[in-house]
Design a protein around this motif. Structure first.
Motif, mmCIF file in Angstrom:
data_model
loop_
_atom_site.group_PDB
_atom_site.id
_atom_site.type_symbol
_atom_site.label_atom_id
_atom_site.label_comp_id
_atom_site.label_asym_id
_atom_site.label_seq_id
_atom_site.Cartn_x
_atom_site.Cartn_y
_atom_site.Cartn_z
ATOM 1 N N ILE A 1 -3.629 11.284 -6.208
ATOM 2 C CA ILE A 1 -4.425 10.637 -5.019
ATOM 3 C C ILE A 1 -5.050 10.238 -3.792
ATOM 4 C CG2 ILE A 1 -2.028 10.374 -4.613
ATOM 5 C CD1 ILE A 1 -1.190 7.595 -4.889
ATOM 6 N N MET A 2 -5.164 12.032 -3.871
ATOM 7 C CA MET A 2 -5.510 12.006 -2.232
ATOM 8 C C MET A 2 -6.254 13.821 -2.712
ATOM 9 S SD MET A 2 -3.502 12.483 1.388
ATOM 10 C CE MET A 2 -4.544 12.221 3.101
ATOM 11 N N TYR B 1 1.243 -1.017 -0.171
ATOM 12 C CA TYR B 1 -0.068 -0.367 -0.005
ATOM 13 C C TYR B 1 1.389 1.207 -0.584
ATOM 14 C CZ TYR B 1 -3.590 -3.287 1.312
ATOM 15 O OH TYR B 1 -4.913 -4.576 1.627
ATOM 16 N N LEU B 2 0.532 2.591 -0.127
ATOM 17 C CA LEU B 2 1.192 3.538 -0.121
ATOM 18 C C LEU B 2 0.213 4.239 0.437
ATOM 19 C CD1 LEU B 2 3.266 5.732 -2.212
ATOM 20 C CD2 LEU B 2 1.716 6.220 -2.922
ATOM 21 N N VAL B 3 1.437 4.582 1.482
ATOM 22 C CA VAL B 3 0.772 5.876 2.843
ATOM 23 C C VAL B 3 0.825 6.875 2.746
ATOM 24 C CG1 VAL B 3 0.454 5.656 5.135
ATOM 25 C CG2 VAL B 3 0.924 3.392 3.987
ATOM 26 N N MET B 4 0.223 8.293 2.748
ATOM 27 C CA MET B 4 0.578 9.410 2.283
ATOM 28 C C MET B 4 -0.218 10.141 3.790
ATOM 29 S SD MET B 4 -0.647 9.010 -0.911
ATOM 30 C CE MET B 4 -2.559 8.143 -0.401
ATOM 31 N N LYS C 1 -3.799 8.481 4.366
ATOM 32 C CA LYS C 1 -3.939 7.966 3.720
ATOM 33 C C LYS C 1 -3.395 6.908 3.211
ATOM 34 C CE LYS C 1 -6.802 8.355 -0.437
ATOM 35 N NZ LYS C 1 -7.754 8.977 -1.472
ATOM 36 N N ARG C 2 -4.006 5.017 3.251
ATOM 37 C CA ARG C 2 -3.568 4.450 2.482
ATOM 38 C C ARG C 2 -4.177 4.403 1.253
ATOM 39 N NH1 ARG C 2 -3.428 -0.888 4.806
ATOM 40 N NH2 ARG C 2 -5.126 -1.031 5.374
ATOM 41 N N LEU D 1 0.427 17.968 1.181
ATOM 42 C CA LEU D 1 1.402 16.137 1.051
ATOM 43 C C LEU D 1 2.928 16.399 1.807
ATOM 44 C CD1 LEU D 1 1.485 13.054 0.464
ATOM 45 C CD2 LEU D 1 2.739 13.836 -1.274
ATOM 46 N N VAL D 2 3.087 15.431 2.651
ATOM 47 C CA VAL D 2 4.262 15.516 2.881
ATOM 48 C C VAL D 2 5.387 14.918 2.606
ATOM 49 C CG1 VAL D 2 6.414 15.723 5.323
ATOM 50 C CG2 VAL D 2 4.089 16.644 5.568
ATOM 51 N N THR D 3 4.937 13.762 2.754
ATOM 52 C CA THR D 3 5.594 12.320 1.901
ATOM 53 C C THR D 3 5.312 11.478 2.373
ATOM 54 O OG1 THR D 3 7.806 11.153 2.602
ATOM 55 C CG2 THR D 3 6.367 11.062 4.085
#
Length: 211
Positions: free
Chosen positions: A53-54, A25-28, A36-37, A62-64
């Motif tokens: 994507i968010m 999963y991509l976790v932001m 968000k996952r 977004l931070v990372t």
């Protein structure tokens, strides 16, 4: 590579072997503490112009982003020296168009500066804006529930300044510290004292005036 508007900038790069991996999963994380996952399958078909994507709220960014499985833990670190560790699975996987959920309950004027995936037998490296740094064993950071206020990871003083960056370190001998004005320091991890969680660390970098 990516067509960006004047108000946009690149904040994270994540390398993946395949977007078809069902276990990844991509976790932001955002500046205001939302997380968000998203399953990689959700972004497998990326258009040339990119995908949203968010869904970000006003005045947030977004931070990372990090890759994680259901078995991984994530750790978030704030500018005012707070941190929170929680299981990635506590972030419900959402569709690409959705917004995030609260990852950390931030104090007024605090904001997130970093998020990373916890690695077994690792340490958390925290560096302040005035060049103070510290290493702390990850087992000092207990697992908590998502959306809590967290626990202190750096004792903020006038001498240290706020937290500039934090990263989970494992199997590394050296790190590079880069200032806002591109001053670079290469240092051995053995020179950064491994200390308790709620301490201010030691001087490892001396920024130039105005840096």
């Amino acid at each position: 590579v990516i067509p960006l508007s004047d108000s946009e900038k690149v904040n994270a790069i994540v390398g993946v072997k395949s977007l078809q991996d069902e276990d990844l999963y991509l976790v932001m994380v955002t500046r205001k503490g939302s997380v968000k996952r998203v399953a990689l399958e959700e972004i497998a078909k990326i258009r040339r112009a990119g995908l949203i994507i968010m869904n970000l709220k006003d005045n947030d960014e977004l931070v990372t982003a990090r890759l994680a499985t259901n078995e991984d833990d994530m750790i978030m670190v704030s500018e005012q020296g707070m941190s929170i560790r929680f299981p990635a699975i506590a972030i419900k996987s959402r569709h690409r168009q959705a917004g995030g959920v609260r990852g950390m309950n931030l104090a007024r004027r605090d904001r997130i500066v970093s998020m990373d995936k916890v690695i077994p037998d690792s340490k958390l490296l925290v560096i302040s804006t005035k060049g103070y740094g510290k290493l702390t064993d990850m087992n000092r950071y207990r697992r908590q529930g998502r959306a809590g206020a967290g626990i202190k990871t750096l004792n903020i003083t006038r001498r240290t300044g706020n937290v500039a960056a934090a990263e989970v370190i494992a199997d590394s001998d050296e790190v590079y510290v880069v200032s806002k004005k591109a001053q670079v320091l290469r240092t051995s991890l053995s020179e950064i004292r491994s200390v308790g969680r709620a301490t201010q660390g030691v001087t490892i970098f001396k920024p130039q005036p105005g840096d």
